[in-house]
Design a protein around this motif. Structure first.
Motif, PDB file in Angstrom:
ATOM      1  N   ARG A  67     -57.919 -53.273  82.734  1.00  0.00           N
ATOM      2  CA  ARG A  67     -58.560 -52.268  82.043  1.00  0.00           C
ATOM      3  C   ARG A  67     -60.007 -53.093  81.366  1.00  0.00           C
ATOM      4  NH1 ARG A  67     -53.326 -50.712  78.262  1.00  0.00           N
ATOM      5  NH2 ARG A  67     -52.870 -49.017  79.660  1.00  0.00           N
ATOM      6  N   ARG A  68     -59.928 -54.326  81.316  1.00  0.00           N
ATOM      7  CA  ARG A  68     -61.119 -54.946  80.905  1.00  0.00           C
ATOM      8  C   ARG A  68     -62.188 -55.099  81.866  1.00  0.00           C
ATOM      9  NH1 ARG A  68     -62.484 -58.322  76.767  1.00  0.00           N
ATOM     10  NH2 ARG A  68     -64.588 -59.660  77.467  1.00  0.00           N
TER      11      ARG A  68
ATOM     12  N   ARG B  53     -62.572 -52.907  84.253  1.00  0.00           N
ATOM     13  CA  ARG B  53     -63.144 -51.542  84.551  1.00  0.00           C
ATOM     14  C   ARG B  53     -64.210 -51.174  83.699  1.00  0.00           C
ATOM     15  NH1 ARG B  53     -61.901 -47.509  80.960  1.00  0.00           N
ATOM     16  NH2 ARG B  53     -59.785 -47.830  80.926  1.00  0.00           N
ATOM     17  N   ARG B  54     -63.865 -51.573  82.175  1.00  0.00           N
ATOM     18  CA  ARG B  54     -64.848 -51.202  81.203  1.00  0.00           C
ATOM     19  C   ARG B  54     -66.147 -52.231  81.452  1.00  0.00           C
ATOM     20  NH1 ARG B  54     -60.102 -51.728  77.842  1.00  0.00           N
ATOM     21  NH2 ARG B  54     -61.254 -53.825  77.138  1.00  0.00           N
TER      22      ARG B  54
ATOM     23  N   GLU C 248     -55.065 -47.702  86.389  1.00  0.00           N
ATOM     24  CA  GLU C 248     -56.723 -47.853  86.139  1.00  0.00           C
ATOM     25  C   GLU C 248     -57.376 -47.516  87.535  1.00  0.00           C
ATOM     26  OE1 GLU C 248     -58.397 -48.797  83.690  1.00  0.00           O
ATOM     27  OE2 GLU C 248     -56.642 -48.479  82.450  1.00  0.00           O
TER      28      GLU C 248
ATOM     29  N   GLU D 296     -66.571 -52.245  71.661  1.00  0.00           N
ATOM     30  CA  GLU D 296     -65.270 -51.421  71.707  1.00  0.00           C
ATOM     31  C   GLU D 296     -65.345 -50.701  70.294  1.00  0.00           C
ATOM     32  OE1 GLU D 296     -63.053 -51.445  73.962  1.00  0.00           O
ATOM     33  OE2 GLU D 296     -64.222 -52.863  75.222  1.00  0.00           O
TER      34      GLU D 296
END
Length: 287
Positions: free
Chosen positions: A26-27, A29-30, A75, A168
């Motif tokens: 997730r990190r 990807r962001r 993801e 965030e």
């Protein structure tokens, strides 16, 4: 795909490492960063030739394939995988030189467990920020918490945490635990006036630590918490009980320089309240 250094995550297929892989994905990807999933075959007790060592390597490859496959449909990121051999902690720490962040599962739930020790080894020796992830449910959690003590390491941690919170859209809580003399217990040694003076001075330290954040992040809500009743570890664990992320420096003001991981960071990892990032300062050697 970004040309920046990837995020790497170690896995041994435990529940904690599965959570770590998902958190890292997730990190990545962001942040638009590549993701590398790693597994280490511990060969420290293997004297070649052993016919079953190849079996261990094959099992490791299958484990990596399974770990990467779990991200499909979860993801939108395709990780690369790499099998390492050697000591688990040392291998991951060495590999960290090639990454922007190393992520690892918290290990066993009981204090002193072997897997927990490996997380501590990586956090101690890695050359980049290390994220330690447990199995806590992050649904409904909010906020980023960071521990400070006036040291250069904690100032770096605040800068890192502020950037995280701003990116965030989370609020930032800056926690500073101070040891204030008890005027009753220390009667005759530390009068109440001295305790008040210490609190005032440390409150100034806390204010100076967060000074400038509003200029850099005008939309960031920052809370300051000066804790005089708890030690640093208890204060941070309690403050981060409902947080999405906790950030601490690798060493603090009271740590011996020969210790690569300070007592506060060590204690927090032993009582992990949420995903926790151990930051490194620019003054620390990276080679």
């Amino acid at each position: 795909m970004s040309s920046q250094k990837p995020i790497a995550v170690g896995t041994n297929d435990s529940a904690q490492s599965q959570s770590a892989v998902l958190w890292a994905a997730r990190r990545a990807r962001r942040a638009d960063l590549p993701l590398v999933v790693l597994h280490v075959v511990d060969d420290r007790w293997v004297a070649e030739p052993y016919p079953w060592f190849g079996t261990l390597q094959q099992a490791g490859e299958e484990l990596l394939k399974t770990a990467a496959g779990r991200l499909e449909g979860t993801e939108p990121i395709t990780p690369s995988t790499e099998l390492l051999t050697g000591s688990v902690g040392a291998s991951l720490a060495k590999y960290s030189k090639r990454t922007s962040m190393m992520v690892i599962g918290s290990g066993s739930g009981h204090i002193g467990g072997a897997l927990a020790d490996r997380a501590l080894q990586v956090a101690t020796a890695a050359k980049v920020p290390v994220a330690v992830v447990g199995t806590q449910d992050l649904e409904g959690r909010s906020g980023v918490v960071v521990g400070v003590d006036g040291s250069p390491e904690s100032t770096q941690a605040v800068a890192f945490a502020a950037a995280e919170a701003d990116r965030e859209g989370e609020e930032l809580t800056v926690v500073y635990a101070v040891d204030v003399p008890d005027p009753i217990v220390d009667a005759g040694l530390s009068p109440a006036a001295l305790a008040d003076l210490i609190v005032d001075e440390e409150r100034t330290v806390l204010a100076e630590t967060v000074a400038g954040l509003k200029e850099d992040y005008p939309d960031l809500t920052v809370h300051q918490r000066l804790e005089t009743e708890k030690g640093a570890v208890d204060a941070l664990v309690d403050a981060a009980a409902g947080a999405k992320l906790l950030v601490v420096g690798s060493r603090g003001r009271g740590a011996f320089k020969r210790l690569l991981l300070g007592s506060t960071a060590h204690g927090v990892l032993k009582h992990l309240p949420c995903p926790t990032i151990i930051t490194r300062t620019q003054t620390e050697k990276t080679s």
